[in-house]
Design a protein around this motif. Structure first.
Motif, mmCIF file in Angstrom:
data_model
loop_
_atom_site.group_PDB
_atom_site.id
_atom_site.type_symbol
_atom_site.label_atom_id
_atom_site.label_comp_id
_atom_site.label_asym_id
_atom_site.label_seq_id
_atom_site.Cartn_x
_atom_site.Cartn_y
_atom_site.Cartn_z
ATOM 1 N N ASP A 1 0.996 -1.232 -0.108
ATOM 2 C CA ASP A 1 0.051 -0.057 0.098
ATOM 3 C C ASP A 1 0.841 1.307 -0.134
ATOM 4 N N HIS A 2 2.153 1.096 -0.112
ATOM 5 C CA HIS A 2 3.008 2.467 0.031
ATOM 6 C C HIS A 2 3.687 1.988 -1.168
ATOM 7 N N ILE A 3 4.140 1.173 -1.830
ATOM 8 C CA ILE A 3 4.773 0.766 -2.827
ATOM 9 C C ILE A 3 3.913 0.948 -3.870
ATOM 10 N N VAL A 4 3.830 1.882 -4.532
ATOM 11 C CA VAL A 4 2.312 1.658 -5.629
ATOM 12 C C VAL A 4 2.525 1.553 -7.196
ATOM 13 N N LEU A 5 2.651 0.709 -8.091
ATOM 14 C CA LEU A 5 2.741 0.278 -9.594
ATOM 15 C C LEU A 5 1.791 1.406 -10.138
ATOM 16 N N ARG A 6 2.230 2.252 -10.976
ATOM 17 C CA ARG A 6 1.177 1.831 -12.081
ATOM 18 C C ARG A 6 1.322 2.253 -13.559
ATOM 19 N N GLY A 7 0.081 2.328 -14.613
ATOM 20 C CA GLY A 7 0.976 2.240 -15.716
ATOM 21 C C GLY A 7 0.709 0.886 -16.031
ATOM 22 N N ARG A 8 0.493 1.104 -18.045
ATOM 23 C CA ARG A 8 0.280 0.235 -18.354
ATOM 24 C C ARG A 8 1.708 -1.071 -18.650
ATOM 25 N N PRO A 9 1.588 -2.593 -18.414
ATOM 26 C CA PRO A 9 3.096 -3.147 -18.191
ATOM 27 C C PRO A 9 3.993 -2.731 -19.314
ATOM 28 N N SER A 10 3.938 -2.104 -20.498
ATOM 29 C CA SER A 10 5.217 -1.644 -20.954
ATOM 30 C C SER A 10 5.620 -0.740 -20.815
ATOM 31 N N ASP B 1 4.184 7.222 2.518
ATOM 32 C CA ASP B 1 4.847 7.524 3.703
ATOM 33 C C ASP B 1 3.744 6.694 4.930
ATOM 34 N N GLU B 2 3.471 7.180 5.908
ATOM 35 C CA GLU B 2 2.481 6.114 6.375
ATOM 36 C C GLU B 2 1.490 6.488 6.915
ATOM 37 N N HIS B 3 1.332 7.334 5.874
ATOM 38 C CA HIS B 3 -0.104 8.006 5.724
ATOM 39 C C HIS B 3 -0.800 8.201 4.187
ATOM 40 N N GLY B 4 0.173 7.130 3.860
ATOM 41 C CA GLY B 4 -0.463 6.789 2.691
ATOM 42 C C GLY B 4 -0.350 8.024 1.507
ATOM 43 N N SER B 5 0.214 9.275 1.271
ATOM 44 C CA SER B 5 0.721 10.209 0.861
ATOM 45 C C SER B 5 2.301 10.464 0.414
ATOM 46 N N PRO B 6 1.449 10.980 -0.873
ATOM 47 C CA PRO B 6 3.387 10.607 -1.522
ATOM 48 C C PRO B 6 4.531 11.433 -0.468
ATOM 49 N N SER B 7 5.720 10.959 -0.202
ATOM 50 C CA SER B 7 6.711 11.324 -0.516
ATOM 51 C C SER B 7 7.845 11.199 -0.307
ATOM 52 N N GLN B 8 8.416 12.225 -0.541
ATOM 53 C CA GLN B 8 10.095 12.274 -1.634
ATOM 54 C C GLN B 8 10.961 11.325 -0.815
ATOM 55 N N GLN B 9 10.735 11.059 0.578
ATOM 56 C CA GLN B 9 12.085 11.012 1.237
ATOM 57 C C GLN B 9 11.757 9.500 1.211
ATOM 58 N N TYR B 10 10.637 8.884 1.413
ATOM 59 C CA TYR B 10 10.464 6.808 0.705
ATOM 60 C C TYR B 10 10.982 7.352 -0.424
ATOM 61 N N ARG B 11 10.792 7.589 -1.333
ATOM 62 C CA ARG B 11 11.270 7.882 -2.901
ATOM 63 C C ARG B 11 12.837 7.454 -1.860
ATOM 64 N N ALA C 1 11.709 -4.764 2.625
ATOM 65 C CA ALA C 1 12.585 -5.127 4.420
ATOM 66 C C ALA C 1 12.518 -3.637 4.740
ATOM 67 N N VAL C 2 13.509 -3.253 4.321
ATOM 68 C CA VAL C 2 13.942 -1.586 4.738
ATOM 69 C C VAL C 2 12.700 -0.625 4.842
ATOM 70 N N TYR C 3 12.063 -0.525 3.616
ATOM 71 C CA TYR C 3 10.765 0.516 3.844
ATOM 72 C C TYR C 3 9.608 0.001 4.700
ATOM 73 N N ARG C 4 9.922 -0.725 5.469
ATOM 74 C CA ARG C 4 9.161 -1.750 6.979
ATOM 75 C C ARG C 4 9.304 -0.608 7.730
ATOM 76 N N LYS C 5 10.800 -1.070 7.938
ATOM 77 C CA LYS C 5 11.652 -0.724 9.493
ATOM 78 C C LYS C 5 11.265 0.901 9.234
ATOM 79 N N ALA C 6 11.443 1.946 8.324
ATOM 80 C CA ALA C 6 11.122 2.958 8.214
ATOM 81 C C ALA C 6 9.621 3.077 8.759
ATOM 82 N N LEU C 7 8.590 2.471 7.959
ATOM 83 C CA LEU C 7 7.320 3.016 7.939
ATOM 84 C C LEU C 7 6.707 2.306 9.973
ATOM 85 N N ASP C 8 7.553 1.294 10.576
ATOM 86 C CA ASP C 8 7.121 0.758 11.828
ATOM 87 C C ASP C 8 8.170 2.067 12.616
ATOM 88 N N ALA C 9 9.160 2.495 12.271
ATOM 89 C CA ALA C 9 9.456 3.952 12.745
ATOM 90 C C ALA C 9 8.717 5.070 12.620
#
Length: 446
Positions: free
Chosen positions: A351-360, A368-378, A418-426
């Motif tokens: 729910d935090h690393i979200v894929l979009r677009g046609r397969p090609s 982020d943890e609130h579901g908002s676009p985040s440059q830090q998490y990018r 796995a690292v992303y999950r740690k950051a979300l938990d923190a």
């Protein structure tokens, strides 16, 4: 990579850092395209490329990466593709630019119009901005109207004033020019009809990407065609991305809706500089000599018909049609998307690393943890990908990728998740960003 799976904390790019400093001393922004700037990458982890082959590139420090989004989606066949390089090599001893048109220009135009049969005439240039602006100029000349309506949900159309003046980077552009540009939302025919009615008789064209991260709603493109006809404006498709990735004939070939004008680039040259403006004969001919109306100064460019790029374009189109490249891009993208979604789901970050677009044309959003676009998490995500040997500002595939490349990428995404999950938990990604976050391209201040 040189090291065996280094961590994001141990990855070091001293030669690339030095090269970036030299770039900034010589080139404004440190790159010739803002989307390639080092501000788009984690601090001190912006690799400067030495060379590439297929779907792999090597940086100044000797590290090898699996590359996605190659050349801002332009290198769709992979670097140094043999059919393309051989076509260019054959032209090297034959001259590159002449005082009159060459036979190659006829062949290139015929090849393009066979590939995109919905168009009747074509004119070549060097980059996408040239041809989208030429389309706007033609539309204004044909309709006698000044206003342009562009899709506000699509990120980029041109470096020229009529578009850039609508972005936060509008410095140096008179408001009088920007005031002539209107916007409409993608997929909303009612809003577009209201806009055209409010500016009845003023809008020269509707310009949009026919599809991007979402498929066009049922009947949407057909409805735009009808609205344009009813209100006397032209319909312009920007096919820079959809051209070849959606079908060999672009989105217009896939969806069966024919615009008055369309623009192509990126994949057309597999990295060589070539773009195309195509469309209906009666519109395109306004830039020619066989009409009685006021002439339109249409793409009169010194290097528009430079032979090496036209040879590359012909080789690209032939490769696509003969080898089924579009289908391969869809297959590779589908495998990658399925693997990434499984990897992120396993770490409960889907729910935090979200894929979009046609397969090609798969892109990702980092939330982020609130579901908002985040440059830090990018920033966190990109650092982890780089440490695993994956250079991926997007997950847009090239046909040079192998199944092994895709599977390795999925493994790296699993480690990054796995690292992303740690950051979300923190509830704080800062310990994993390594410095300032990556920045959006369009911003008012540096």
């Amino acid at each position: 990579m040189n090291a065996e799976h280094p961590s994001a904390e141990t990855l070091d790019l001293p030669a690339s850092r030095q090269a970036n400093e030299r770039l900034h001393a010589l080139i404004p922004g440190g790159a010739h395209t803002y989307a390639k700037g080092d501000d788009q990458y984690p601090e001190d982890l912006a690799p400067v490329i030495s060379h590439g082959r297929g779907a792999h590139v090597w940086d100044a420090d000797g590290n090898r990466y699996i590359e996605y989004g190659s050349g801002l989606r332009s290198v769709s066949l992979g670097h140094a593709h043999p059919r393309v390089t051989e076509a260019v090599r054959r032209q090297l001893d034959r001259g590159s630019n002449f005082v009159r048109p060459s036979l190659l220009e006829i062949e290139a135009a015929e090849c393009f119009l066979r590939t995109v049969p919905t168009a009747e005439m074509v004119k070549f240039a060097k980059n996408g901005s040239d041809v989208t602006t030429a389309a706007v100029r033609l539309a204004r000349a044909v309709t006698g109207r000044e206003r342009v309506a562009l899709c506000g949900d699509h990120p980029f159309f041109s470096v020229d004033d009529w578009f850039i003046g609508t972005t936060p980077m509008s410095a140096g552009i008179p408001p009088a020019i920007t005031d002539l540009t209107l916007t409409f939302p993608y997929g909303d025919l009612a809003a577009t009809e209201e806009l055209l009615a409010r500016h009845e008789g003023e809008v020269a064209c509707l310009i949009l990407e026919p599809a991007t991260h979402t498929e066009p709603p049922s009947g949407y493109l057909e409805g735009l065609r009808q609205l344009a006809d009813r209100h006397g404006c032209l319909l312009v498709f920007d096919e820079m991305i959809t051209g070849f990735r959606w079908s060999e004939a672009g989105a217009q070939g896939l969806y069966g809706v024919v615009p008055d004008l369309s623009t192509f680039g990126k994949a057309l040259g597999n990295g060589f500089a070539v773009s195309a403006l195509a469309g209906r004969r009666e519109v395109m001919e306004r830039g020619g000599l066989r009409h009685a109306d006021d002439r339109v100064f249409l793409l009169s460019t010194t290097h528009g018909a430079e032979s090496h790029s036209l040879a590359a374009a012909m080789a690209v189109q032939t490769t696509y049609t003969q080898e089924g490249v579009t289908a391969r891009l869809h297959e590779l993208g589908s495998r990658l998307a399925a693997g990434v979604r499984a990897a992120t789901a396993a770490q409960q970050v889907d729910d935090h690393i979200v894929l979009r677009g046609r397969p090609s044309n798969v892109v990702f959003a980092t939330l982020d943890e609130h579901g908002s676009p985040s440059q830090q998490y990018r920033t966190l995500f990109l650092r982890q990908l780089l440490a695993g040997g994956v250079l991926a500002p997007s997950f847009v595939v090239s046909s040079a990728l192998t199944v092994a490349d895709i599977d390795r990428t999925v493994d790296v995404v699993a480690e990054a998740s796995a690292v992303y999950r740690k950051a979300l938990d923190a509830e704080d990604p800062t310990p994993w960003t390594g410095g300032r976050p990556v920045r959006p391209v369009f911003r008012r201040r540096s």
